[in-house]
Structures are given as C-alpha cells and as structure tokens.
Design an enzyme around this catalytic site. Structure first.
Site, PDB file in Angstrom:
ATOM      1  N   ARG A  55       0.866  -1.183   0.000  1.00  0.00           N
ATOM      2  CA  ARG A  55       0.000   0.000   0.000  1.00  0.00           C
ATOM      3  C   ARG A  55       0.894   1.221   0.000  1.00  0.00           C
ATOM      4  O   ARG A  55       2.065   1.161   0.397  1.00  0.00           O
ATOM      5  CB  ARG A  55      -0.889   0.017   1.246  1.00  0.00           C
ATOM      6  CG  ARG A  55      -1.963  -1.042   1.220  1.00  0.00           C
ATOM      7  CD  ARG A  55      -2.749  -1.076   2.502  1.00  0.00           C
ATOM      8  NE  ARG A  55      -3.597   0.105   2.676  1.00  0.00           N
ATOM      9  CZ  ARG A  55      -4.273   0.382   3.784  1.00  0.00           C
ATOM     10  NH1 ARG A  55      -4.176  -0.414   4.831  1.00  0.00           N
ATOM     11  NH2 ARG A  55      -5.036   1.459   3.854  1.00  0.00           N
ATOM     12  N   HIS A  56       0.353   2.342  -0.442  1.00  0.00           N
ATOM     13  CA  HIS A  56       1.057   3.620  -0.303  1.00  0.00           C
ATOM     14  C   HIS A  56       1.341   3.876   1.175  1.00  0.00           C
ATOM     15  O   HIS A  56       0.694   3.306   2.059  1.00  0.00           O
ATOM     16  CB  HIS A  56       0.185   4.748  -0.871  1.00  0.00           C
ATOM     17  CG  HIS A  56      -1.193   4.759  -0.275  1.00  0.00           C
ATOM     18  ND1 HIS A  56      -1.462   5.310   0.960  1.00  0.00           N
ATOM     19  CD2 HIS A  56      -2.356   4.227  -0.719  1.00  0.00           C
ATOM     20  CE1 HIS A  56      -2.736   5.133   1.246  1.00  0.00           C
ATOM     21  NE2 HIS A  56      -3.315   4.472   0.240  1.00  0.00           N
ATOM     22  N   HIS A  73      -3.528   0.331  -3.369  1.00  0.00           N
ATOM     23  CA  HIS A  73      -4.490   0.765  -2.349  1.00  0.00           C
ATOM     24  C   HIS A  73      -5.106  -0.478  -1.728  1.00  0.00           C
ATOM     25  O   HIS A  73      -5.075  -1.563  -2.315  1.00  0.00           O
ATOM     26  CB  HIS A  73      -5.568   1.623  -3.012  1.00  0.00           C
ATOM     27  CG  HIS A  73      -5.015   2.792  -3.754  1.00  0.00           C
ATOM     28  ND1 HIS A  73      -4.840   4.021  -3.178  1.00  0.00           N
ATOM     29  CD2 HIS A  73      -4.547   2.906  -5.027  1.00  0.00           C
ATOM     30  CE1 HIS A  73      -4.322   4.852  -4.063  1.00  0.00           C
ATOM     31  NE2 HIS A  73      -4.129   4.203  -5.206  1.00  0.00           N
ATOM     32  N   ARG A  99      -0.700   9.601  -3.703  1.00  0.00           N
ATOM     33  CA  ARG A  99      -0.109   8.882  -2.573  1.00  0.00           C
ATOM     34  C   ARG A  99       0.717   7.673  -3.006  1.00  0.00           C
ATOM     35  O   ARG A  99       1.688   7.302  -2.342  1.00  0.00           O
ATOM     36  CB  ARG A  99      -1.182   8.504  -1.547  1.00  0.00           C
ATOM     37  CG  ARG A  99      -2.388   7.728  -2.064  1.00  0.00           C
ATOM     38  CD  ARG A  99      -3.479   7.771  -0.999  1.00  0.00           C
ATOM     39  NE  ARG A  99      -4.667   6.957  -1.257  1.00  0.00           N
ATOM     40  CZ  ARG A  99      -5.712   7.359  -1.990  1.00  0.00           C
ATOM     41  NH1 ARG A  99      -5.693   8.529  -2.594  1.00  0.00           N
ATOM     42  NH2 ARG A  99      -6.768   6.578  -2.132  1.00  0.00           N
ATOM     43  N   GLU A 129      -7.782   3.467  -6.417  1.00  0.00           N
ATOM     44  CA  GLU A 129      -8.585   2.839  -5.366  1.00  0.00           C
ATOM     45  C   GLU A 129     -10.048   2.682  -5.794  1.00  0.00           C
ATOM     46  O   GLU A 129     -10.566   3.457  -6.605  1.00  0.00           O
ATOM     47  CB  GLU A 129      -8.475   3.644  -4.065  1.00  0.00           C
ATOM     48  CG  GLU A 129      -9.220   3.086  -2.860  1.00  0.00           C
ATOM     49  CD  GLU A 129      -8.907   1.619  -2.506  1.00  0.00           C
ATOM     50  OE1 GLU A 129      -8.986   0.746  -3.400  1.00  0.00           O
ATOM     51  OE2 GLU A 129      -8.614   1.339  -1.329  1.00  0.00           O
ATOM     52  N   ASN A 159      -5.789   8.889   5.527  1.00  0.00           N
ATOM     53  CA  ASN A 159      -5.682   7.775   6.482  1.00  0.00           C
ATOM     54  C   ASN A 159      -5.681   8.329   7.900  1.00  0.00           C
ATOM     55  O   ASN A 159      -6.348   7.801   8.790  1.00  0.00           O
ATOM     56  CB  ASN A 159      -4.394   6.966   6.273  1.00  0.00           C
ATOM     57  CG  ASN A 159      -4.387   6.142   4.999  1.00  0.00           C
ATOM     58  OD1 ASN A 159      -3.328   5.943   4.391  1.00  0.00           O
ATOM     59  ND2 ASN A 159      -5.531   5.639   4.568  1.00  0.00           N
TER      60      ASN A 159
HETATM   61  O1  F6P Z   1      -9.357   3.687   4.065  1.00  0.00           O
HETATM   62  C1  F6P Z   1      -8.477   3.466   3.014  1.00  0.00           C
HETATM   63  C2  F6P Z   1      -9.177   2.807   1.849  1.00  0.00           C
HETATM   64  O2  F6P Z   1      -8.216   2.533   0.863  1.00  0.00           O
HETATM   65  C3  F6P Z   1     -10.340   3.628   1.239  1.00  0.00           C
HETATM   66  O3  F6P Z   1      -9.933   4.582   0.300  1.00  0.00           O
HETATM   67  C4  F6P Z   1     -11.198   2.548   0.646  1.00  0.00           C
HETATM   68  O4  F6P Z   1     -12.512   2.944   0.379  1.00  0.00           O
HETATM   69  C5  F6P Z   1     -11.096   1.488   1.722  1.00  0.00           C
HETATM   70  O5  F6P Z   1      -9.790   1.566   2.241  1.00  0.00           O
HETATM   71  C6  F6P Z   1     -11.363   0.087   1.247  1.00  0.00           C
HETATM   72  O6  F6P Z   1     -11.503  -0.752   2.358  1.00  0.00           O
HETATM   73  P1  F6P Z   1     -12.949  -1.271   2.771  1.00  0.00           P
HETATM   74  O7  F6P Z   1     -13.487  -1.949   1.538  1.00  0.00           O
HETATM   75  O8  F6P Z   1     -12.679  -2.243   3.895  1.00  0.00           O
HETATM   76  O9  F6P Z   1     -13.800  -0.110   3.181  1.00  0.00           O
END
Ligand code: F6P
Length: 192
Positions: free
Chosen positions: A8-9, A144, A59, A79, A15
């Site tokens: 991941r970044h 991501h 990022r 992402e 975050n």
């Molecule tokens: O919080 C970081 C992130 O990469 C968000 O940008 C993304 O929506 C999420 O994690 C994805 O994780 P989850 O599907 O568990 O919400």
C-alpha cells in the site's frame, strides 16, 4: 524465479483523518516509509531488473518517488471508487446512508457504492493489469487497500467472500513468488 512485490502507499493525510478515497498526499509518517523503501527493496532484489507500477493517485506516486527504477502509472490501479461517499469517514457514511452501510456489511464483495464501484467491479477492471503481470519479470506495485486485496486474492486463490476482508497493512511490503501451484510469500514490515 521472478517476484511480485505489493505495498500500500505510505500513510496518507486521509488515512490519518479516517476518510476514504480522495487524492491526498502522504503524511509525515508516510514520507518516512517512502524514504525507507529504497534500502529495503535494493537489499532484497540486488541488481535484478524491477519495474514499479503505481496508480494515478499522488499517494502511490509519492511512495515510489525515491526508488531508482522505471515506473508506470495505471488508472486501473486507482482505489475502489466510493462514489457519493468519497472523502467521508465510515461514521459519516453510516449516518448519511444507514441502509447502504448495512447492505455493504451483508455482501461486501457485491455492494456497489452509489455512483461508484463494488469489489466485483474492481476485479473486472484489474483483468488487464493481471494479464500484464503474468507476462512480466519482477514488478513492485504501490496500490491501495481494496486493489491489493483483489490482486492478493487472485495470486492466492482466495474466495470472493473472503477477499474484501484480507488484511493488507500499511508500511509492509508483501513479496509473492509464483510456483507451479500457488505462491510463496514473505512480508517485510517497516517499523515506521
Ligand atoms: O481507508 C483506506 C481505503 O483505501 C479507502 O480509500 C477505501 O474505500 C477502503 O480503504 C477500502 O476498504 P474497505 O473496503 O474495507 O472499506
């Protein structure tokens, strides 16, 4: 044998604030991770050829900025698009869209954000990336959370039900070395 490195970044400003999506820059911790990466990667790979893939989001590009390798940016590595929820915290989403929040919990793989994507959508858009990965030599991907869950599930043959819950921690490089069946895996967590 060739290897595929995933990370991941580094920690981003979003975050830190608990917000999803967006295109924020790295936090100071995230920048420390970016600066620590060249030693980790070079120690691991020596003189072997390596190409770095990032998304188009700053990022991931910032995370790779100190690495002395050829780089390629892929829009397909951006992402998961959270649509109307982009930039919100999970608390804000639960308040504003309680039904959606519950639906996502019930079937996280298929849940599609309003105006955005589902994990299933992301798996489809990653197909060309996976095809290219299968043909390449050593690749390091800065991605991501949702994206790396999909790629990781592909290489380890994990189910759609488990995929959205795979733990992909920050500040950790995951090294996969494909074998005849499945992949060997090593993890390098940097104490940042
Ligand atoms: O919080 C970081 C992130 O990469 C968000 O940008 C993304 O929506 C999420 O994690 C994805 O994780 P989850 O599907 O568990 O919400």
């Amino acid at each position: 044998p060739r290897s595929i490195f995933f990370s991941r970044h580094g920690e981003s400003q979003y975050n830190v604030e608990g917000k999803i999506g967006g295109d924020s820059a790295l936090s100071s911790r995230g920048m420390k991770y970016a600066r620590a990466l060249p030693d980790l990667i070079t120690d691991n790979i020596g003189n072997a050829p390596l190409t770095v893939w990032t998304s188009t989001l700053q990022r991931t590009i910032q995370t790779g900025q100190f690495l002395p390798y050829n780089k390629l940016t892929w829009k397909a590595l951006d992402e998961l698009d959270a649509g109307v929820c982009d930039g919100m915290t999970y608390e804000e989403i639960e308040k504003a869209y309680p039904e959606d929040f519950a639906n996502r919990d019930n079937d996280k793989f298929n849940y599609r954000y309003r105006g955005g994507e589902s994990y299933r959508d992301v798996v489809v858009r990653l197909e060309p990336v996976i095809m290219e990965l299968e043909r390449q030599d050593n690749i390091l991907i800065f991605g991501h959370q949702a994206i790396l869950r999909c790629l990781y599930a592909y290489f380890h043959n994990l189910s759609q039900a488990d995929l959205p819950y795979i733990k992909i921690p920050l500040h950790t490089v995951i090294k996969l070395t494909p074998k005849a069946y499945g992949c060997d895996e090593e993890r390098y967590a940097l104490p940042i």
